[in-house]
Design an enzyme around this catalytic site. Sequence first.
Site, short mmCIF file in Angstrom:
data_model
loop_
_atom_site.label_atom_id
_atom_site.label_comp_id
_atom_site.label_asym_id
_atom_site.label_seq_id
_atom_site.Cartn_x
_atom_site.Cartn_y
_atom_site.Cartn_z
N HIS A 57 -4.16 -8.45 -0.22
CA HIS A 57 -4.26 -7.67 1.02
C HIS A 57 -2.95 -6.91 1.24
O HIS A 57 -1.98 -7.10 0.51
CB HIS A 57 -4.59 -8.56 2.21
CG HIS A 57 -3.55 -9.58 2.56
ND1 HIS A 57 -3.24 -10.65 1.74
CD2 HIS A 57 -2.73 -9.71 3.64
CE1 HIS A 57 -2.30 -11.39 2.31
NE2 HIS A 57 -1.97 -10.83 3.47
N HIS A 59 -0.53 -6.72 3.61
CA HIS A 59 0.68 -7.12 4.34
C HIS A 59 1.92 -7.04 3.44
O HIS A 59 1.88 -7.39 2.27
CB HIS A 59 0.51 -8.53 4.90
CG HIS A 59 -0.37 -8.57 6.11
ND1 HIS A 59 -0.95 -9.73 6.58
CD2 HIS A 59 -0.77 -7.59 6.97
CE1 HIS A 59 -1.65 -9.46 7.67
NE2 HIS A 59 -1.57 -8.17 7.91
N ASP A 61 4.61 -8.70 3.05
CA ASP A 61 5.12 -9.87 2.33
C ASP A 61 4.29 -10.20 1.09
O ASP A 61 4.60 -11.15 0.37
CB ASP A 61 5.25 -11.08 3.25
CG ASP A 61 3.93 -11.54 3.83
OD1 ASP A 61 3.06 -10.69 4.09
OD2 ASP A 61 3.75 -12.76 4.04
N HIS A 62 3.26 -9.40 0.84
CA HIS A 62 2.46 -9.54 -0.39
C HIS A 62 2.55 -8.29 -1.27
O HIS A 62 2.05 -8.32 -2.39
CB HIS A 62 1.00 -9.82 -0.04
CG HIS A 62 0.79 -11.15 0.62
ND1 HIS A 62 0.24 -12.23 -0.03
CD2 HIS A 62 1.08 -11.57 1.88
CE1 HIS A 62 0.21 -13.26 0.81
NE2 HIS A 62 0.71 -12.88 1.97
N HIS A 115 -8.39 -12.13 8.04
CA HIS A 115 -6.94 -12.00 8.18
C HIS A 115 -6.58 -10.52 8.22
O HIS A 115 -5.84 -10.08 9.09
CB HIS A 115 -6.27 -12.71 7.00
CG HIS A 115 -4.78 -12.69 7.03
ND1 HIS A 115 -4.03 -13.39 7.95
CD2 HIS A 115 -3.88 -12.05 6.22
CE1 HIS A 115 -2.75 -13.18 7.72
NE2 HIS A 115 -2.63 -12.38 6.68
N ASP A 134 -4.17 -15.05 1.97
CA ASP A 134 -3.95 -15.61 3.30
C ASP A 134 -5.27 -15.89 4.02
O ASP A 134 -5.32 -15.89 5.25
CB ASP A 134 -3.09 -14.65 4.14
CG ASP A 134 -1.63 -14.66 3.73
OD1 ASP A 134 -1.28 -15.37 2.76
OD2 ASP A 134 -0.83 -13.95 4.37
N HIS A 172 1.02 -18.94 0.78
CA HIS A 172 2.16 -19.49 1.52
C HIS A 172 2.21 -21.00 1.39
O HIS A 172 1.19 -21.66 1.18
CB HIS A 172 2.06 -19.14 3.01
CG HIS A 172 2.25 -17.69 3.32
ND1 HIS A 172 3.48 -17.13 3.58
CD2 HIS A 172 1.35 -16.68 3.40
CE1 HIS A 172 3.34 -15.84 3.82
NE2 HIS A 172 2.05 -15.54 3.71
#
Length: 256
Positions: A57, A59, A61-62, A115, A134, A172
């Site tokens: 996805h 975001h 942080d990915h 998410h 996530d 995570h």
Amino acid sequence: MGSLEIVLLPCLADNYCVLLHEPESGQTAIVDAPHAGTIKTALNARNWRLNHIFVTHHHTDHTAGIPELKGHFGASVTGPEAEADRIPGLTRGVTASTRLDFAGHPIEVIETPGHTLGHVTYHLPQDSVAFTGDTLFSLGCGRIFEGDPQMMWDSLSKIAALPDDTRIYCGHEYTLSNARFATNVEPENEALKARVAEIEALRAAGKPTLPTTIEAEKAANPFLRPQSRRIRARLGLDGAPDWEVFAHLRQLKNKA
């Protein structure tokens, strides 16, 4: 087709990237790219050259490491078509109907929105492994940022329908926090008690709590257990549809 080598790589504060390597062909892929430097160091230490990046996805942080990794290795970038305009360097957008293959290993794309609206899960059936980003966490699930509770429950149900021996890698290291919440929700669950003891030992030794399995999650993860009579009784939701029980659990976790 050889067996895949799978390496779970901690990145940033609590993210994971997963390295996949097929020894016979020398092909290497990663699932999500939180931090280019960390990933390059891990690849160089193994003398692996990155060929593919699979993104769950959009975001940051990915995805933050994608531009540098793509520029350095020339790797292809595969991710959800529904988020094509939000993933840097995307070279192939995928949906549930897309046929994917990594070094002779078929990959099923499962659309798991909630998410984010375009979130996908990658399932490698011949390897009994899935990368859930996530959406599903060990003993937990992702926050619902862009979808709604019923959408998220439908997505979790798709993952829960995978074979019990499917190993799950998520995005995570949240398991210990999730375990505390799960214990409050279903303290009588013996499978959960055993998992908590295992998790506490792993974290005390500085080890990751992943991978988990579908079987383990269905036994102990409250977000996959809205049918539990004890959970329903504790929440006062006897007779409610599963997705409403799930929604209430997610609201409680948001406040925890």
